[in-house]
Design a protein around this motif. Structure first.
Motif, mmCIF file in Angstrom:
data_model
loop_
_atom_site.group_PDB
_atom_site.id
_atom_site.type_symbol
_atom_site.label_atom_id
_atom_site.label_comp_id
_atom_site.label_asym_id
_atom_site.label_seq_id
_atom_site.Cartn_x
_atom_site.Cartn_y
_atom_site.Cartn_z
ATOM 1 N N LEU A 1 -36.332 -14.082 -20.883
ATOM 2 C CA LEU A 1 -37.216 -14.278 -19.982
ATOM 3 C C LEU A 1 -37.673 -15.922 -20.271
ATOM 4 O O LEU A 1 -37.696 -16.207 -21.279
ATOM 5 N N ALA A 2 -38.251 -16.595 -19.361
ATOM 6 C CA ALA A 2 -38.643 -17.795 -19.586
ATOM 7 C C ALA A 2 -39.928 -17.818 -20.442
ATOM 8 O O ALA A 2 -40.732 -16.870 -20.299
ATOM 9 N N GLY A 3 -40.351 -18.757 -21.120
ATOM 10 C CA GLY A 3 -41.475 -18.750 -22.129
ATOM 11 C C GLY A 3 -42.737 -19.271 -21.147
ATOM 12 O O GLY A 3 -42.500 -19.593 -20.410
ATOM 13 N N ASP A 4 -43.785 -18.549 -21.578
ATOM 14 C CA ASP A 4 -45.196 -18.728 -21.229
ATOM 15 C C ASP A 4 -46.112 -19.257 -22.162
ATOM 16 O O ASP A 4 -47.190 -19.240 -21.864
ATOM 17 N N ASP A 5 -45.609 -19.747 -23.118
ATOM 18 C CA ASP A 5 -46.533 -20.519 -24.058
ATOM 19 C C ASP A 5 -46.509 -21.941 -24.245
ATOM 20 O O ASP A 5 -45.451 -22.541 -24.307
ATOM 21 N N GLU A 6 -47.562 -22.613 -23.731
ATOM 22 C CA GLU A 6 -47.665 -23.800 -23.070
ATOM 23 C C GLU A 6 -47.116 -25.006 -23.995
ATOM 24 O O GLU A 6 -46.126 -25.817 -23.797
ATOM 25 N N PRO A 7 -47.702 -25.162 -25.131
ATOM 26 C CA PRO A 7 -47.256 -25.898 -26.348
ATOM 27 C C PRO A 7 -45.795 -26.214 -26.499
ATOM 28 O O PRO A 7 -45.351 -27.373 -26.414
ATOM 29 N N PRO A 8 -44.989 -25.416 -26.676
ATOM 30 C CA PRO A 8 -43.460 -25.500 -26.561
ATOM 31 C C PRO A 8 -42.809 -25.744 -25.381
ATOM 32 O O PRO A 8 -41.655 -25.436 -25.345
ATOM 33 N N GLY A 9 -43.626 -25.822 -24.299
ATOM 34 C CA GLY A 9 -42.718 -26.304 -23.197
ATOM 35 C C GLY A 9 -42.745 -25.012 -22.135
ATOM 36 O O GLY A 9 -42.052 -25.022 -21.030
ATOM 37 N N GLY A 10 -43.367 -23.864 -22.350
ATOM 38 C CA GLY A 10 -43.670 -22.934 -21.440
ATOM 39 C C GLY A 10 -44.567 -23.017 -20.305
ATOM 40 O O GLY A 10 -45.253 -23.730 -20.389
ATOM 41 N N ASP A 11 -44.719 -21.965 -19.496
ATOM 42 C CA ASP A 11 -45.488 -22.168 -18.273
ATOM 43 C C ASP A 11 -46.596 -21.006 -18.330
ATOM 44 O O ASP A 11 -46.001 -19.847 -18.087
ATOM 45 N N PRO A 12 -47.723 -21.364 -18.570
ATOM 46 C CA PRO A 12 -48.694 -20.180 -18.656
ATOM 47 C C PRO A 12 -48.983 -19.454 -17.421
ATOM 48 O O PRO A 12 -49.598 -18.477 -17.338
ATOM 49 N N ARG A 13 -48.411 -19.948 -16.373
ATOM 50 C CA ARG A 13 -48.706 -19.276 -15.115
ATOM 51 C C ARG A 13 -47.773 -18.129 -15.076
ATOM 52 O O ARG A 13 -48.257 -17.161 -14.410
ATOM 53 N N TYR B 1 -41.037 -17.910 -26.473
ATOM 54 C CA TYR B 1 -42.101 -17.017 -26.649
ATOM 55 C C TYR B 1 -42.394 -16.571 -25.093
ATOM 56 O O TYR B 1 -42.763 -17.404 -24.353
ATOM 57 N N SER B 2 -42.327 -15.061 -25.063
ATOM 58 C CA SER B 2 -42.650 -14.777 -23.622
ATOM 59 C C SER B 2 -43.679 -13.323 -23.848
ATOM 60 O O SER B 2 -43.274 -12.729 -24.698
ATOM 61 N N SER B 3 -44.838 -13.504 -23.573
ATOM 62 C CA SER B 3 -45.886 -12.149 -23.495
ATOM 63 C C SER B 3 -45.407 -11.345 -23.046
ATOM 64 O O SER B 3 -46.106 -10.266 -22.986
ATOM 65 N N ALA B 4 -44.541 -11.110 -21.960
ATOM 66 C CA ALA B 4 -43.788 -9.984 -21.313
ATOM 67 C C ALA B 4 -43.055 -9.185 -22.329
ATOM 68 O O ALA B 4 -42.941 -7.811 -22.168
ATOM 69 N N THR B 5 -42.511 -9.628 -23.455
ATOM 70 C CA THR B 5 -41.737 -9.030 -24.297
ATOM 71 C C THR B 5 -42.488 -7.702 -24.927
ATOM 72 O O THR B 5 -41.798 -6.576 -25.010
ATOM 73 N N SER B 6 -43.553 -7.910 -25.353
ATOM 74 C CA SER B 6 -44.407 -6.608 -26.191
ATOM 75 C C SER B 6 -44.659 -5.463 -24.973
ATOM 76 O O SER B 6 -43.965 -4.428 -25.306
ATOM 77 N N PRO B 7 -45.366 -5.963 -23.923
ATOM 78 C CA PRO B 7 -45.394 -4.748 -22.874
ATOM 79 C C PRO B 7 -43.915 -4.146 -22.458
ATOM 80 O O PRO B 7 -44.136 -2.831 -22.240
ATOM 81 N N LEU B 8 -43.011 -5.005 -22.315
ATOM 82 C CA LEU B 8 -41.653 -4.336 -21.775
ATOM 83 C C LEU B 8 -41.117 -3.491 -22.914
ATOM 84 O O LEU B 8 -40.874 -2.189 -22.503
ATOM 85 N N LEU B 9 -41.283 -3.892 -24.244
ATOM 86 C CA LEU B 9 -40.876 -2.651 -25.524
ATOM 87 C C LEU B 9 -41.592 -1.584 -25.306
ATOM 88 O O LEU B 9 -41.168 -0.524 -25.565
ATOM 89 N N SER B 10 -43.092 -1.686 -25.283
ATOM 90 C CA SER B 10 -43.976 -0.627 -25.161
ATOM 91 C C SER B 10 -43.478 0.412 -24.160
ATOM 92 O O SER B 10 -43.494 1.605 -24.416
ATOM 93 N N ALA B 11 -43.241 -0.183 -22.856
ATOM 94 C CA ALA B 11 -42.715 0.906 -21.825
ATOM 95 C C ALA B 11 -41.104 1.489 -22.347
ATOM 96 O O ALA B 11 -41.031 2.549 -21.936
#
Length: 90
Positions: free
Chosen positions: A5-17, A47-57
């Motif tokens: 998945l695309a990264g969403d952590d801004e400092p290393p180049g991800g897109d927080p949107r 880094y993707s904030s989606a990984t943890s909720p997906l693993l939880s599901a």
């Protein structure tokens, strides 16, 4: 994380949107599964904030119980204190 998945952590180049759209979605898992992969899983660190909720599901679906219920039964049963009930959706 190397989910593809695309990264969403801004400092290393991800897109927080990306994370903002997930949080606003009424169904985080459906939103995550609807995203296209940016790379083959396991090939690129982002880094993707989606990984943890997906693993939880995945844990909840595979075990037939909430992730917290599974963790309490399998990980915390012998601890003197257990995590409190969550206030989020996962």
């Amino acid at each position: 994380m190397t989910s593809g998945l695309a990264g969403d952590d801004e400092p290393p180049g991800g897109d927080p949107r990306i994370e903002e759209a997930m949080v606003k979605s009424p169904d985080w898992v459906r939103h995550i599964l609807g995203r296209r992969l940016e790379a083959d899983p396991g090939t690129r660190l982002a880094y993707s904030s989606a990984t943890s909720p997906l693993l939880s599901a995945i844990v909840a679906t595979a075990t037939g119980q909430s992730t917290l219920g599974y963790a309490r039964a399998r990980l915390f049963e012998n601890w003197e204190s257990v995590p409190p009930e969550p206030s989020n959706r996962c």
